[in-house]
Scaffold this motif. Structure first.
Motif, PDB file in Angstrom:
ATOM      1  N   TYR A  27       0.831  -1.203   0.000  1.00 18.11           N
ATOM      2  CA  TYR A  27       0.000   0.000   0.000  1.00 18.11           C
ATOM      3  C   TYR A  27       0.869   1.259   0.000  1.00 18.11           C
ATOM      4  CZ  TYR A  27       0.859  -0.153   5.086  1.00 18.11           C
ATOM      5  OH  TYR A  27       1.448  -0.202   6.313  1.00 18.11           O
ATOM      6  N   ARG A  28       0.299   2.327  -0.516  1.00 19.20           N
ATOM      7  CA  ARG A  28       1.052   3.565  -0.778  1.00 19.20           C
ATOM      8  C   ARG A  28       1.596   4.227   0.478  1.00 19.20           C
ATOM      9  NH1 ARG A  28      -3.308   6.160  -5.054  1.00 19.20           N
ATOM     10  NH2 ARG A  28      -2.974   4.631  -6.726  1.00 19.20           N
ATOM     11  N   ASP A  29       0.797   4.274   1.505  1.00 20.09           N
ATOM     12  CA  ASP A  29       1.215   5.002   2.705  1.00 20.09           C
ATOM     13  C   ASP A  29       2.487   4.435   3.304  1.00 20.09           C
ATOM     14  OD1 ASP A  29      -0.845   6.762   2.491  1.00 20.09           O
ATOM     15  OD2 ASP A  29      -2.142   5.764   3.946  1.00 20.09           O
ATOM     16  N   ARG A  32       5.379   6.249   2.063  1.00 17.16           N
ATOM     17  CA  ARG A  32       5.488   7.607   2.599  1.00 17.16           C
ATOM     18  C   ARG A  32       5.927   7.608   4.068  1.00 17.16           C
ATOM     19  NH1 ARG A  32       0.369   8.467  -0.417  1.00 17.16           N
ATOM     20  NH2 ARG A  32       0.795   9.877  -2.170  1.00 17.16           N
ATOM     21  N   ILE A  42       7.880   0.143  -8.994  1.00 16.71           N
ATOM     22  CA  ILE A  42       6.466   0.452  -8.812  1.00 16.71           C
ATOM     23  C   ILE A  42       5.755   0.466 -10.160  1.00 16.71           C
ATOM     24  CG2 ILE A  42       6.739   2.967  -9.009  1.00 16.71           C
ATOM     25  CD1 ILE A  42       4.727   3.230  -6.686  1.00 16.71           C
ATOM     26  N   ASP A  47      -1.655  -0.560  -5.662  1.00 21.54           N
ATOM     27  CA  ASP A  47      -2.652   0.002  -4.751  1.00 21.54           C
ATOM     28  C   ASP A  47      -3.700   0.822  -5.497  1.00 21.54           C
ATOM     29  OD1 ASP A  47      -3.783   0.336  -2.261  1.00 21.54           O
ATOM     30  OD2 ASP A  47      -2.628   2.146  -1.801  1.00 21.54           O
ATOM     31  N   GLU A  58      -3.430  10.655  -7.732  1.00 24.75           N
ATOM     32  CA  GLU A  58      -2.813  10.230  -6.482  1.00 24.75           C
ATOM     33  C   GLU A  58      -1.517   9.462  -6.744  1.00 24.75           C
ATOM     34  OE1 GLU A  58      -1.897   9.441  -2.564  1.00 24.75           O
ATOM     35  OE2 GLU A  58      -3.219  10.949  -3.467  1.00 24.75           O
ATOM     36  N   PHE A  59      -1.503   8.669  -7.805  1.00 25.81           N
ATOM     37  CA  PHE A  59      -0.300   7.926  -8.155  1.00 25.81           C
ATOM     38  C   PHE A  59       0.829   8.886  -8.553  1.00 25.81           C
ATOM     39  CE2 PHE A  59       2.474   5.676 -11.140  1.00 25.81           C
ATOM     40  CZ  PHE A  59       2.821   4.562 -10.386  1.00 25.81           C
ATOM     41  N   LEU A  62       2.292  10.398  -5.597  1.00 26.21           N
ATOM     42  CA  LEU A  62       3.192   9.460  -4.930  1.00 26.21           C
ATOM     43  C   LEU A  62       4.575   9.487  -5.588  1.00 26.21           C
ATOM     44  CD1 LEU A  62       3.804   7.184  -2.940  1.00 26.21           C
ATOM     45  CD2 LEU A  62       2.843   5.573  -4.604  1.00 26.21           C
TER      46      LEU A  62
END
Length: 228
Positions: A27-29, A32, A42, A47, A58-59, A62
């Protein structure tokens, strides 16, 4: 540490088995919230919740977050994802693997970082250069020999007392050829300043005065940066 986040579980597991010191994430978070990695593999399917514009945005956010922390990104992407590709190139992501991707393709790219010349055609195809004002600069290498031919002709003209006539001819040629000729004083100096700033940012101490040497040095500096 290399994080693997393509969104394809089987592919990620196979890739991780081929790469030492790697870990699959989901998952993305997580990308981060942690900072114990230097490289991330990636894909645009990582996600992903929908195919809507906000998910794509959003991607891209990221990718920006990763580059802002100096992470090296190996991006798996479909050639139809033009917005993602354009944004990636603008962020300095050159390690791009197009679908359909094999594990061996990604392993090769991890071991062999791409250089600017590797993605030059993508810059031109996606018209990224038009957004940053480097359209003429990217034509420099293609007209390298022609430029020196022009210089030689001008020197011969000076030696035969025809300098004024020759300069007038060159001036008229510049006006008629437009983008096909790079001798555009108003733009050349601005581009030199931009290139000098980028080179200083990359840690180059001795900046050449010739724009063509600056471009070659820029490409070498980017390649050296990825090797480190």
């Amino acid at each position: 540490m290399i994080y693997i986040a393509t969104g394809f579980a089987e592919f990620d597991i196979r890739l991780s088995s081929e790469i030492e010191n790697s870990k699959v994430i989901f998952y993305r978070d997580f990308l981060r919230q942690t900072d114990d990695y230097s490289v991330v593999v990636i894909s645009t399917f990582f996600d992903r919740h929908t195919n809507k514009e906000e998910d794509r945005s959003e991607f891209i956010n990221l990718l920006f977050s990763l580059r802002a922390r100096d992470k090296r990104v190996i991006l798996l992407v479909d050639e139809d994802e033009r917005e993602v590709l354009t944004s990636a190139l603008a962020l300095g992501i050159y390690d791009i693997v197009m679908y359909p991707a094999e594990v061996s393709d990604v392993v090769y790219r991890i071991k062999n970082p791409a250089t600017f010349s590797s993605v030059k055609s993508l810059f031109e195809m996606l018209k990224v250069v038009e957004h940053v004002g480097f359209e003429d600069v990217l034509k420099v290498k293609d007209t390298f020999k022609e430029r020196f031919k022009t210089r030689a002709e001008q020197e011969c003209a000076k030696q035969s007392n025809m300098e004024d006539i020759k300069e007038k001819e060159v001036s008229e040629e510049v006006k008629t050829t437009g983008k096909d000729t790079f001798i555009q004083t108003g733009y050349e100096e601005d581009i030199k300043r931009i290139l000098a700033g980028v080179l200083r940012f990359l840690g180059v101490k001795k900046i050449p005065s010739d724009i063509y040497e600056m471009l070659v040095l820029l490409e070498d500096s980017i390649a050296d940066t990825y090797k480190k």
